[in-house]
Design a protein around this motif. Structure first.
Motif, PDB file in Angstrom:
ATOM      1  N   HIS A 189       1.103  -0.779  -0.181  1.00 29.52           N
ATOM      2  CA  HIS A 189       0.238  -0.057  -0.130  1.00 29.52           C
ATOM      3  C   HIS A 189       0.929   1.117  -0.342  1.00 29.52           C
ATOM      4  O   HIS A 189       0.376   1.979  -1.277  1.00 29.52           O
ATOM      5  CB  HIS A 189      -0.809   0.122   1.488  1.00 29.52           C
ATOM      6  CG  HIS A 189      -1.911  -1.134   0.343  1.00 29.52           C
ATOM      7  ND1 HIS A 189      -2.440  -1.874   2.051  1.00 29.52           N
ATOM      8  CD2 HIS A 189      -2.675  -1.485  -0.105  1.00 29.52           C
ATOM      9  CE1 HIS A 189      -3.553  -2.135   1.753  1.00 29.52           C
ATOM     10  NE2 HIS A 189      -3.713  -2.434   0.344  1.00 29.52           N
ATOM     11  N   ALA A 190       1.784   1.242   1.186  1.00 30.29           N
ATOM     12  CA  ALA A 190       2.553   2.650   1.216  1.00 30.29           C
ATOM     13  C   ALA A 190       3.420   2.527  -0.691  1.00 30.29           C
ATOM     14  O   ALA A 190       3.634   4.179  -1.146  1.00 30.29           O
ATOM     15  CB  ALA A 190       3.849   2.569   1.688  1.00 30.29           C
ATOM     16  N   ARG A 191       3.243   1.639  -1.100  1.00 27.91           N
ATOM     17  CA  ARG A 191       4.291   1.988  -3.003  1.00 27.91           C
ATOM     18  C   ARG A 191       2.770   2.311  -3.449  1.00 27.91           C
ATOM     19  O   ARG A 191       3.693   2.988  -4.134  1.00 27.91           O
ATOM     20  CB  ARG A 191       5.031   0.395  -3.327  1.00 27.91           C
ATOM     21  CG  ARG A 191       5.744  -0.040  -2.513  1.00 27.91           C
ATOM     22  CD  ARG A 191       6.773  -0.826  -3.313  1.00 27.91           C
ATOM     23  NE  ARG A 191       6.365  -1.958  -3.545  1.00 27.91           N
ATOM     24  CZ  ARG A 191       6.225  -3.108  -2.668  1.00 27.91           C
ATOM     25  NH1 ARG A 191       7.028  -2.777  -1.402  1.00 27.91           N
ATOM     26  NH2 ARG A 191       5.830  -4.099  -2.506  1.00 27.91           N
ATOM     27  N   GLN A 192       2.046   2.368  -3.017  1.00 25.91           N
ATOM     28  CA  GLN A 192       1.093   2.834  -3.967  1.00 25.91           C
ATOM     29  C   GLN A 192       0.443   3.992  -3.518  1.00 25.91           C
ATOM     30  O   GLN A 192      -0.609   5.120  -4.137  1.00 25.91           O
ATOM     31  CB  GLN A 192      -0.016   1.729  -3.707  1.00 25.91           C
ATOM     32  CG  GLN A 192      -0.200   0.456  -4.757  1.00 25.91           C
ATOM     33  CD  GLN A 192       0.744  -0.001  -5.973  1.00 25.91           C
ATOM     34  OE1 GLN A 192       0.148   0.859  -6.674  1.00 25.91           O
ATOM     35  NE2 GLN A 192       1.598  -0.507  -6.045  1.00 25.91           N
ATOM     36  N   GLY A 206       4.391  10.619  16.110  1.00 22.35           N
ATOM     37  CA  GLY A 206       4.851  11.735  15.299  1.00 22.35           C
ATOM     38  C   GLY A 206       5.169  11.264  13.707  1.00 22.35           C
ATOM     39  O   GLY A 206       6.589  11.468  13.307  1.00 22.35           O
ATOM     40  N   VAL A 207       4.206  10.327  13.327  1.00 24.77           N
ATOM     41  CA  VAL A 207       4.316   9.496  11.461  1.00 24.77           C
ATOM     42  C   VAL A 207       3.709  11.082  10.810  1.00 24.77           C
ATOM     43  O   VAL A 207       2.948  11.315  11.273  1.00 24.77           O
ATOM     44  CB  VAL A 207       4.177   8.476  11.244  1.00 24.77           C
ATOM     45  CG1 VAL A 207       3.915   8.106  10.216  1.00 24.77           C
ATOM     46  CG2 VAL A 207       5.344   7.437  13.502  1.00 24.77           C
ATOM     47  N   THR A 208       4.652  11.233   9.806  1.00 30.58           N
ATOM     48  CA  THR A 208       3.572  11.669   8.539  1.00 30.58           C
ATOM     49  C   THR A 208       3.315  11.055   7.314  1.00 30.58           C
ATOM     50  O   THR A 208       3.939   9.578   7.234  1.00 30.58           O
ATOM     51  CB  THR A 208       4.428  13.039   7.970  1.00 30.58           C
ATOM     52  OG1 THR A 208       5.305  12.102   7.553  1.00 30.58           O
ATOM     53  CG2 THR A 208       4.796  13.676   9.008  1.00 30.58           C
ATOM     54  N   ARG A 209       2.705  10.994   5.911  1.00 38.32           N
ATOM     55  CA  ARG A 209       2.292  10.343   5.615  1.00 38.32           C
ATOM     56  C   ARG A 209       3.303   9.775   4.140  1.00 38.32           C
ATOM     57  O   ARG A 209       3.308   8.895   3.774  1.00 38.32           O
ATOM     58  CB  ARG A 209       0.880  10.942   4.420  1.00 38.32           C
ATOM     59  CG  ARG A 209       0.684   9.909   3.720  1.00 38.32           C
ATOM     60  CD  ARG A 209      -0.301  10.524   2.413  1.00 38.32           C
ATOM     61  NE  ARG A 209      -0.901   9.806   1.456  1.00 38.32           N
ATOM     62  CZ  ARG A 209      -0.300  10.087   0.787  1.00 38.32           C
ATOM     63  NH1 ARG A 209       1.140  11.176   0.703  1.00 38.32           N
ATOM     64  NH2 ARG A 209      -0.677   9.431  -0.928  1.00 38.32           N
ATOM     65  N   GLU A 210       4.799  10.673   4.672  1.00 32.63           N
ATOM     66  CA  GLU A 210       4.888  10.936   3.561  1.00 32.63           C
ATOM     67  C   GLU A 210       6.813  10.230   4.424  1.00 32.63           C
ATOM     68  O   GLU A 210       6.735   9.563   3.656  1.00 32.63           O
ATOM     69  CB  GLU A 210       5.388  12.708   3.618  1.00 32.63           C
ATOM     70  CG  GLU A 210       6.993  12.597   2.681  1.00 32.63           C
ATOM     71  CD  GLU A 210       6.982  12.087   1.001  1.00 32.63           C
ATOM     72  OE1 GLU A 210       7.359  12.611   0.279  1.00 32.63           O
ATOM     73  OE2 GLU A 210       5.290  12.527   0.653  1.00 32.63           O
ATOM     74  N   ASP A 211       6.107  10.428   5.376  1.00 29.20           N
ATOM     75  CA  ASP A 211       7.358   8.974   6.376  1.00 29.20           C
ATOM     76  C   ASP A 211       7.260   7.206   5.654  1.00 29.20           C
ATOM     77  O   ASP A 211       7.826   6.208   5.184  1.00 29.20           O
ATOM     78  CB  ASP A 211       7.241   9.205   7.672  1.00 29.20           C
ATOM     79  CG  ASP A 211       7.896  10.562   8.145  1.00 29.20           C
ATOM     80  OD1 ASP A 211       8.580  10.932   7.813  1.00 29.20           O
ATOM     81  OD2 ASP A 211       7.079  10.928   9.044  1.00 29.20           O
ATOM     82  N   ARG A 216      10.573   5.633   4.748  1.00 31.54           N
ATOM     83  CA  ARG A 216      11.287   5.960   5.585  1.00 31.54           C
ATOM     84  C   ARG A 216      11.004   5.585   7.107  1.00 31.54           C
ATOM     85  O   ARG A 216      11.977   4.629   7.893  1.00 31.54           O
ATOM     86  CB  ARG A 216      11.325   8.097   5.952  1.00 31.54           C
ATOM     87  CG  ARG A 216      12.194   8.565   4.498  1.00 31.54           C
ATOM     88  CD  ARG A 216      12.478   9.858   5.510  1.00 31.54           C
ATOM     89  NE  ARG A 216      11.202  10.621   5.704  1.00 31.54           N
ATOM     90  CZ  ARG A 216      10.267  11.057   4.945  1.00 31.54           C
ATOM     91  NH1 ARG A 216      11.205  11.864   3.433  1.00 31.54           N
ATOM     92  NH2 ARG A 216       8.975  11.944   5.082  1.00 31.54           N
ATOM     93  N   GLY A 217      10.179   5.671   6.913  1.00 31.95           N
ATOM     94  CA  GLY A 217       9.414   4.577   8.339  1.00 31.95           C
ATOM     95  C   GLY A 217       9.629   4.973  10.036  1.00 31.95           C
ATOM     96  O   GLY A 217       9.902   6.314   9.584  1.00 31.95           O
ATOM     97  N   GLY A 218      10.852   4.718  10.675  1.00 29.45           N
ATOM     98  CA  GLY A 218      11.240   4.639  11.868  1.00 29.45           C
ATOM     99  C   GLY A 218      10.447   5.302  12.785  1.00 29.45           C
ATOM    100  O   GLY A 218       9.234   3.816  13.278  1.00 29.45           O
ATOM    101  N   PRO A 219      11.048   5.474  13.977  1.00 24.31           N
ATOM    102  CA  PRO A 219      10.226   4.230  15.467  1.00 24.31           C
ATOM    103  C   PRO A 219       9.619   4.569  15.364  1.00 24.31           C
ATOM    104  O   PRO A 219       8.108   4.096  16.207  1.00 24.31           O
ATOM    105  CB  PRO A 219      11.281   5.124  16.796  1.00 24.31           C
ATOM    106  CG  PRO A 219      12.099   5.226  15.898  1.00 24.31           C
ATOM    107  CD  PRO A 219      11.983   5.589  14.805  1.00 24.31           C
ATOM    108  N   GLY A 220       8.757   5.974  15.318  1.00 23.33           N
ATOM    109  CA  GLY A 220       6.842   6.249  15.105  1.00 23.33           C
ATOM    110  C   GLY A 220       6.274   5.511  14.791  1.00 23.33           C
ATOM    111  O   GLY A 220       5.066   4.325  15.094  1.00 23.33           O
TER     112      GLY A 220
END
Length: 298
Positions: A189-192, A206-211, A216-220
Motif C-alpha cells: 500500500h505504501a508503494r501505491q 510523530g509520523v507523517t504520510r510522507e514518512d 522512511r518509516g522510523g520508530p513512530g
C-alpha cells in the motif's frame, strides 16, 4: 409448512453449464487471490462451498478495482456497475459476468440481503483515493463493512436461511482480521501511495504520510503498528468471548481468524520492518491451524 423451493435444490453441481463455469471461476479466483479464505472454506460442508467461493470472489473483485481502473473515476464507474447489478439496474446480461452470476445464485439460494453487498462496495470507494484514514474508529468501521460483513454473510450461507447468531462476534472477528491484513499489506500500500493507518495514531507517534509513502518509516511507525496489533488482539479476544453465540453450523465462517495470531506474532520477530518485511506463514502451517480450528469448533 413446506419450505419454498430454492436453487439449492437443483444444486450448483447439476445446474446449467454457465452457472457451473461461474462457480469454477470463483473457486479458482479465490484459490489464487485469497488463499487463506479459500483454504478455510474447504473445511465447510461441500454443499456450501460454491457459494462461499462466490462471496470470496466478489470481495476480491471489489478489492481489486483500484488496480484494474486507470483512475478513481474509472473505479467509481466499475463500483457503480456492481451496485446496479445487485439492485437489478445494470445494463446488459449481468449473468455473463461469472462472479456476478455466482453471487446472484448465492443471494437467491441462501436468501441473503443485497444491502450488505452494496455497503461493502460503498466502503471500498475509500480504496480508490489517497485520502487518509482519519481515526481508529474509522479504521474499525472500514474493517467492519468489509471483512466483518464477509464473515457475517458466510455465516448466513452456512446457516442456509436460519439465523446463524454471532453478529457481534463477526464484527470483532472482521476488525481483527482486517487490521492484520492491512498491516501485512502495508509495504504494498505504501508503494501505491495508500495509507490505511489511522491519522490520530500517526500524529500521536510523530509520523507523517510522507514518512510512510517515501519508505522512511522510523520508530513512530513501529509504535503505531504495535498499537494496531494490540487493537487487533482486543477484537480477537472479544470475538472469542462471544463464540457461544455462534450457531455450530456457522462456525466455519470464522476459521480465517485462526491465522490472525500467527501473523501478528510474525510481526514481532526481531528485524521486522513494517514497510519492507513480507509477513507470510508456510502453507502447511496455515492448513494445520485451520484444521485445528475446525476440529475445535466441530
Amino acid at each position: 409448512m413446506t419450505r419454498p423451493e430454492t436453487r439449492s435444490e437443483t444444486s450448483p453441481e447439476i445446474g446449467d453449464g454457465g452457472l457451473a463455469f461461474a462457480f469454477r471461476h470463483c473457486e479458482e479466483l479465490a484459490r489464487e487471490g485469497d488463499p487463506d479464505r479459500y483454504f478455510a472454506a474447504l473445511f465447510a460442508p461441500a454443499a456450501f462451498r460454491p457459494h462461499l467461493f462466490a462471496l470470496i470472489a466478489f470481495s476480491l473483485t471489489i478489492a481489486r478495482v483500484r488496480e484494474a481502473a486507470s483512475n478513481p473515476m474509472a473505479g467509481e464507474i466499475r463500483l457503480q456497475w456492481w451496485r446496479d447489478a445487485l439492485q437489478g439496474e445494470a445494463r446488459g446480461d449481468v449473468r455473463a459476468n461469472p462472479v456476478a452470476a455466482a453471487l446472484d445464485d448465492a443471494i437467491v439460494t441462501r436468501r441473503l440481503g443485497r444491502q450488505p453487498f452494496v455497503d461493502l462496495i460503498d466502503a471500498r470507494v475509500f480504496d480508490l483515493y489517497d485520502d487518509p484514514m482519519p481515526r481508529v474508529n474509522d479504521l474499525e468501521g472500514y474493517c467492519g463493512e468489509t471483512a466483518s460483513s464477509l464473515i457475517r454473510l458466510s455465516a448466513l450461507v452456512l446457516a442456509d436461511g436460519a439465523e446463524p447468531g454471532g453478529a457481534a462476534a463477526a464484527g470483532h472477528a472482521g476488525v481483527a482480521y482486517g487490521i492484520t491484513g492491512l498491516l501485512r499489506a502495508l509495504p504494498w500500500h505504501a508503494r501505491q501511495g495508500q495509507v490505511y493507518l489511522p491519522g490520530d495514531l500517526l500524529r500521536q507517534n510523530g509520523v507523517t504520510r510522507e514518512d510512510i509513502v517515501s519508505g522512511r518509516g522510523g520508530p513512530g511507525l513501529i509504535r503505531t503498528c504495535a498499537e494496531l496489533r494490540a487493537l487487533a488482539r482486543r477484537h480477537l479476544a472479544s470475538c472469542e468471548a462471544a463464540r457461544a453465540t455462534i450457531a455450530p453450523a456457522a462456525r466455519p465462517a470464522f476459521l480465517p481468524l485462526t491465522l490472525v495470531e500467527p501473523y501478528l506474532a510474525a510481526m514481532e520477530r526481531p528485524g521486522y520492518d513494517p514497510l519492507n518485511s513480507q509477513i507470510e506463514i508456510p502453507r502447511w502451517r496455515r492448513l494445520w491451524r485451520l484444521w485445528r480450528g475446525a476440529r475445535a469448533s466441530a
